[in-house]
Design a protein around this motif. Structure first.
Motif: not given
Lengths: 655, 655
Positions: B57-62, B218-227, B269-282
């Motif tokens: 859950l802490f993910a939404f801060k960084p 954090i750098l790894k997440a940044f790398s993914s976001g660079c897309a 990204s802000y909405l994901a943060n607000l709604y605490h949306v976690a990635p799902l496979a489906h």
């Protein structure tokens, strides 16, 4: 690709290799007999497949009668073919005999029937071989189609590589098979008749069948059994392959062959009768007999089954020799594409081998490698070719009226008659079991063969020069001119070479260039002025980078304005010959496109001028490090216009 | 085959059609933005895929911090690319800029990186699109790979047919997607901040993650976001496609594009943060947010998902325009096969389209249409091309020293620096997740590009004529001779035509025939004597039916004995031009074989002389019933030697 081809089909075949060793009787017999004797492996079984389900245990009575009928047919065929051997010492297949004596229709009909026959021989023999081996090793039963395709591919590759019918390779398994069969027959009869062994009656045979024993049923069983006679004609095709006196030796082999078929087919049918063997889906009749006679799955049993498999594969292999030979004969007569008549290049032959494999493979897959399913198609084609061949001989005797022609005509006439009756019987009883396919395919093939012949006739009529026309020709009186068009893409060594050549072949030379922008046009004019060619340069501006179209338009308009009847226009095209295969892809293949286009014109000759490029390393120092490339790129950019003449667009501004 | 090709790829493209409509700002934006704005559909999700499983859950801060970093990068890139647009009004892609300013190594490196980038854009965009549509229609989840391949094929066929980036076709869905996203962001924020809606915390997020929050993570997440930043460079490539003043309009579009990416990416990204949306496979993050914001699977939800799918497909489609364009630029510079530089023929273009489809299809299948699996490969290539492009601009300012160069160099230098850092970060954090593939493939591609260039240089050096050499050339002084060899297979109209032509182009003419038997030889000599040609006939006897080899041997021995430096030898080959396609197979293609062989010689020109055959029916009466065929066959046999010159073996006795 080349190494793959080499691996698959071996080194190119030397023509001299075609002078095969000549056969003696002892070696000729196994080579020519595999098709005929191997068919005993399934003939009895197929008769039983018709009879047993219908009339149960009672089936073994008519079996023997049908056997005698087929053996009688064999005797007639043998006498009939003896005469073919005498009359055609050069080898007389059904196609040749029918074409010679009955005319082109019967000829192409025989050709079509034989082509079908060869294909089915492959499919049936392999299917039967696989069934016999799977009977011995039941774990293989589920993989029969795969196994059959695998064996087909092995034979295919072997033939691509040029496995010839070598006496040593073929002799041993054929004799081993005969030995196994004769041993089995002797032991089997001895065991019952002398030792008093009482075979158990299998449970799967009903005492009384579901159907009455009708004439139709007997004829149907007879039709299936006729498969035993396929391959008898092989000897008469191969007369010239025998040592001198070849007809005599061939006749000897034919007689022995017939005798062996008689013994094996008769013997196996008799054993089936003695041991009350019923056909099963998972165990071949031969395997059942062999297991009972030899008392289980022992060495003798496996020996029999394995050599049955081998002789059947050999039978399939003979079709691989016969089919391309047939096609090459038909090609020589103009009923098939002419290039198939060449034996020199192995590739031409491999076309026939490939076609045979594809169709046989299709048949195996569609009919699930089942002999019973294939047998309906098989015998019709064979007996049609028998009939045409005998009828051809009959007509021949009537025509030649040579010594004893009445007797000879009678023999062949009888042969033709009985085989024709067999065709009729097989066609009727097996019509819905696959014979209809053959009935449709033969006329279709005939149509194609005749259509091809028609085309060659049309070509020949167009090209023909009668002797009187010949003498009227005097080339020294010609006043025709040759015009030369040299398309150049820039002024470089290659285009100078083309212009130089052009001057040697004509005084009417025009150079032509397509400029894709003004700078390009200015540049090429400037350079042209420095040259001393005496040749006019025509530049056409093409704003949309099209190059080929303006060239073709120019050539056409030139043709329209400057062409006088009888003149020719030569277009000189340069072609880079590269030293490494992948570099082919680096050069525009527009030459081929232009050439194909120009070849549709009547009066245009396309002269292709090869330019042998050196290896890159001979031009650029091998040790030129990639560091120097930047420099070279700059130098190259400065002298672009002189560069690669294959790319007309190089100075085009980027979009 | 032609109708199939026509159906698939449409009528041939007129060159004039290439003059596309010029863009206004309003229509240019949607056309050029699809790649960039569509990437917001997966960028946030990919950041969360790194963070949530690791730190819960802490993910939404960084997340928000990483977002700001990426937006900062976007700002720098935007300023950097504004200068590219000004400096390259002709369109400046990374390849062009790197090649111009950093030299060929950097150029081909940028080309390789871009080629990889285009391929991955197709694979990633389609995969993400399919995931988003499958989130809305879960029944499709199991068929994601098939669906992705289907969409790929649709785009492929569309591009073969020449679907251009038409303003009307692209404008609506792009604006619809932007509208949907902005609505979702506004409604989403309003719902929580104003209406006080409290989103439920999903159960699948652990309170505390399994890993500590490290810099690496954090750098790894940044790398993914660079897309999210992929596709920003599209505007600078397309400057000349804008209406005048094009750089100004392009800059406007770039600014708007960046602004939209900023709003959408930041907002989601802000909405994901607000709604605490976690990635799902489906269920995609976008689908989860949209369902929560719009309150379930209603019209707004489906509208969002469907237009997300469409814009992603459009993004894939832009790569289909970019990739062949890149290849054609590289081909024009000699780093790719030259013929790929032609736009005229649609087929040349379709090679690029085919390659792109095959590789993208392979990637989709191997990585199972999963964006998360593909993302490791994606951003490295993009950021390498960013870095090379900015570095090229930096060097350019240092070199030109034009007004304000210090400021400009600083901006581009900063751009180069931060994108280089991004490459370093992505390369390190994603190395084992696929980046290594790119690290290997780029040098391999560079090697091939340089190898091709090297070949063209070698050719150009061989062909080059310096101005002084040019003036030394005087064709009128040539004393070279042309020798002509006319291989004839029989004496017929076709060979007479060839001889007649030969006489017009040279006085040194030799006719050559390969006789396969003595009868043939006698016959041709006899007929030759009746002719008045003044040309010597040389007959070579070839007992084993070889035809090509004796001809080649003769030509070679002729070359050896009669050739004088500078001379050329012309070999005239006849070629039948048939009227019906299947008849091609009836004529021996040995001409091609001979030609290929002769083209490896230095001084031989192959002149191909077409002979237009009439249709069969023009020569043979259409109503000639097959009954008359037998007659014709007989006549034909009698005059065989005059017949089809393509078959040299026709009088060979049957074997």
């Amino acid at each position: 690709m080349n190494w793959l081809k080499r691996l698959l089909i071996g080194r190119p075949l030397e023509n001299e290799a075609l002078k095969d060793e000549k056969y003696s009787v002892f070696w000729g017999l196994p080579i020519l007999s595999s098709d005929a004797i191997s068919s005993v492996a399934y003939a009895t079984e197929e008769i039983l497949w018709v009879l047993v389900p219908a009339i149960g245990l009672f089936a073994f009575k008519p079996l023997i009668g049908i056997c005698w009928a087929i053996i009688g047919l064999l005797a007639i065929l043998t006498f009939s073919y003896r005469q073919t051997i005498q009359a055609y010492p050069g080898g007389g297949g059904a196609y040749t005999i029918a074409m010679d004596n009955l005319g082109p229709y019967a000829g192409v009909a025989a050709g079509a029937a034989l082509a079908i026959d060869y294909t089915l021989t492959v499919a049936v023999s392999i299917s039967s071989g696989v069934f016999n081996i799977a009977s011995a090793f039941p774990v293989l039963l589920d993989y029969r189609v795969w196994l059959a395709i695998g064996i087909l591919l092995l034979i295919f590759i072997g033939n691509l590589r040029g496995v010839r019918e070598s006496a040593k390779l073929f002799g041993f398994p054929a004799y081993a098979f005969m030995f196994a069969m004769i041993t089995m027959i002797i032991v089997g009869v001895f065991k019952v008749k002398v030792l008093g062994f009482i075979p158990r009656i299998p449970e799967n045979i009903p005492e009384i069948g579901a159907e009455p024993l009708t004439i139709f049923l007997i004829l149907k069983a007879f039709s299936s059994g006729c498969a035993a006679l396929t391959g008898v004609e092989a000897v008469s095709n191969a007369v010239p392959n025998f040592k001198e006196p070849s007809p005599k030796r061939a006749n000897m082999v034919l007689l022995l062959l017939s005798l062996i078929v008689l013994i094996l087919f008769g013997g196996i049918s008799y054993l089936a009768n003695l041991y009350h063997v019923a056909p099963l889906a998972h165990n071949s009749v031969l395997s059942q007999i062999s297991a009972q006679v030899f008392g289980g799955h022992n060495f003798f049993y496996y020996f029999t089954q394995i050599f049955t498999m081998i002789i059947l594969a050999m039978a399939a292999n003979t079709a691989y020799a016969g089919f391309p030979m047939l096609i090459s004969l038909m090609a020589r007569d103009g009923y098939a594409p002419r290039q198939l008549s060449t034996r020199g290049n192995r590739l031409n032959y491999s076309n026939g081998i490939l076609i045979l494999t594809l169709i046989a493979g299709l048949l195996i897959v569609v009919f699930e490698a089942s002999v019973s399913h294939l047998i309906g198609l098989y015998a019709v084609g064979v007996f049609i070719s028998f009939t045409l061949s005998q009828a051809g001989m009959f007509v021949r005797w009537l025509r030649t009226k040579e010594k004893g022609w009445q007797y000879k005509a009678a023999i062949n006439g009888l042969g033709a008659l009985v085989t024709f009756i067999a065709v009729f019987v097989i066609g009727n009883t097996k019509f819905f079991m696959g014979a209809w396919i053959v009935v449709i395919v033969i006329p279709v093939l005939m149509f194609f063969f005749l259509r091809i012949k028609r085309h060659y006739l049309a070509v020949s009529l167009q090209l023909r020069l009668q002797p009187e026309e010949l003498e009227a020709i005097d080339l020294s009186k010609d006043v025709y001119r040759n015009h030369v068009i040299v398309p150049i893409e820039s002024i470089n060594k290659s285009s100078i070479r083309a212009l130089r050549y052009a001057k040697t072949i004509s005084n009417n030379v025009v150079a032509f260039n397509v400029a894709t922008n003004a700078e390009n046009e200015r540049r090429i004019r400037e350079r042209w002025q420095k040259l001393h060619t005496g040749i006019p340069l025509i530049i056409k501006y093409s704003p949309y980078r099209k190059v080929i179209e303006p060239l073709l338009e120019f050539i056409e308009s030139y043709e329209e304005h400057n062409y006088r009847k009888g003149d020719m226009i030569t277009v000189i095209l340069s072609q880079f010959a590269v030293k490494t295969w992948w570099q082919i892809f680096l050069h525009n293949q527009s030459r081929l496109f232009i050439e194909r286009n120009l070849l549709t014109h009547k009066h245009i000759v396309v002269a292709t001028m090869p330019l042998q490029l050196k290896k890159d390393n001979e031009v650029i120092n091998k040790y030129t490090t990639v560091n120097k490339l930047a420099q070279e790129v700059d130098n190259h950019n400065k002298s672009r216009v002189e560069g690669d003449s294959q790319n007309p667009e190089k100075t085009d501004p980027p979009k």
